[in-house]
Write an enzyme that holds these catalytic residues in place. Structure first.
Site, PDB file in Angstrom:
ATOM      1  N   ILE A  14       0.873  -1.025  -0.266  1.00 53.30           N
ATOM      2  CA  ILE A  14      -0.419  -0.227  -0.463  1.00 53.30           C
ATOM      3  C   ILE A  14       0.368   1.219  -0.304  1.00 53.30           C
ATOM      4  CG2 ILE A  14      -1.663  -1.130   0.975  1.00 53.30           C
ATOM      5  CD1 ILE A  14      -1.167   0.206   3.965  1.00 53.30           C
ATOM      6  N   GLU A  16       5.256   3.191  -0.132  1.00 53.49           N
ATOM      7  CA  GLU A  16       6.681   3.171   0.121  1.00 53.49           C
ATOM      8  C   GLU A  16       7.087   4.011   0.156  1.00 53.49           C
ATOM      9  OE1 GLU A  16      10.338   0.670  -1.800  1.00 53.49           O
ATOM     10  OE2 GLU A  16       8.561   0.185  -2.353  1.00 53.49           O
ATOM     11  N   LYS A  36       5.018  -1.935   8.723  1.00 54.59           N
ATOM     12  CA  LYS A  36       6.000  -1.406   7.390  1.00 54.59           C
ATOM     13  C   LYS A  36       7.739  -2.081   7.842  1.00 54.59           C
ATOM     14  CE  LYS A  36       7.186   3.185   8.175  1.00 54.59           C
ATOM     15  NZ  LYS A  36       7.152   4.425   9.647  1.00 54.59           N
ATOM     16  N   ASP A 134       9.536  15.885  11.243  1.00 55.48           N
ATOM     17  CA  ASP A 134       8.772  15.545   9.523  1.00 55.48           C
ATOM     18  C   ASP A 134       7.956  15.728   9.162  1.00 55.48           C
ATOM     19  OD1 ASP A 134      10.180  14.880   7.609  1.00 55.48           O
ATOM     20  OD2 ASP A 134      10.411  12.524   7.578  1.00 55.48           O
TER      21      ASP A 134
END
Length: 183
Positions: A14, A16, A36, A134
């Site tokens: 789903i 990358e 993940k 982030d």
């Protein structure tokens, strides 16, 4: 956890990212999860993997993605999260026609407020207090009701009250950080 995990690696990819690939999987109790998997070519390493587990494993908030657990078998590193039906905000906003979601202004406001609530929780209410470092559209996931959930804590750090902006290295994604921070 590893023996309970049944990801469908080839057919259920789903996403990358810099970490590696993300797959839709299922636990033995039929709970649908996102898995993940750390790539051997990952720009992130073991430190970020451990950091993510350590920082968010105990945190629960409606606007943070829930970490169910992790698996370490040999050189394979997996993080197991709650599954987000509507992928990431970037997919919805910038996807190449694959996303059929159309966000009206009320929904966009709801997403923005959800992100703000998640960040406020991390910065002011959680113990320990955390700086994500982030935040970007690919790190904001959307559940089936389009509630925003902050994800990817690999670059996060504990907030030090006396040194709120001082760091010896710049981390984050160029283009998503304040220019004065990068300088």
């Amino acid at each position: 956890m590893c023996s309970d995990l049944r990801p469908y690696y080839n057919s259920n990819k789903i996403g990358e990212g810099g970490f590696g690939s993300v797959y839709k999987g299922q636990l033995s109790d039929r709970t649908v999860v996102a898995v993940k998997q750390l790539s051997s070519k990952s720009r992130q390493g073991n430190r970020e993997f451990v950091n993510e587990i350590g920082l968010i494993s105990g945190l629960q908030h409606p606007n943070l993605v829930k970490l169910f657990g992790c698996c370490v078998e040999g050189n394979q590193l997996l993080l197991v999260y709650e599954y987000m039906e509507n992928n990431c905000l970037a997919h919805t906003l910038f996807g190449s026609g694959a996303s059929t979601l159309k966000l009206d202004w009320a929904t966009r406001q709801k997403i923005c407020v959800g992100i703000a609530r998640g960040l406020a929780f991390l910065h002011e209410e959680s113990t320990p207090r955390i700086v994500h470092r982030d935040i970007k559209a690919t790190n904001v996931l959307l559940d089936w009701e389009l509630n925003a959930k902050i994800s990817d804590f690999g670059l996060a750090k504990l907030k030090e009250e006396e040194n709120t902006h001082i760091s010896t290295r710049v981390v984050g994604t160029i283009g998503y950080m304040a220019p004065e921070y990068a300088l």
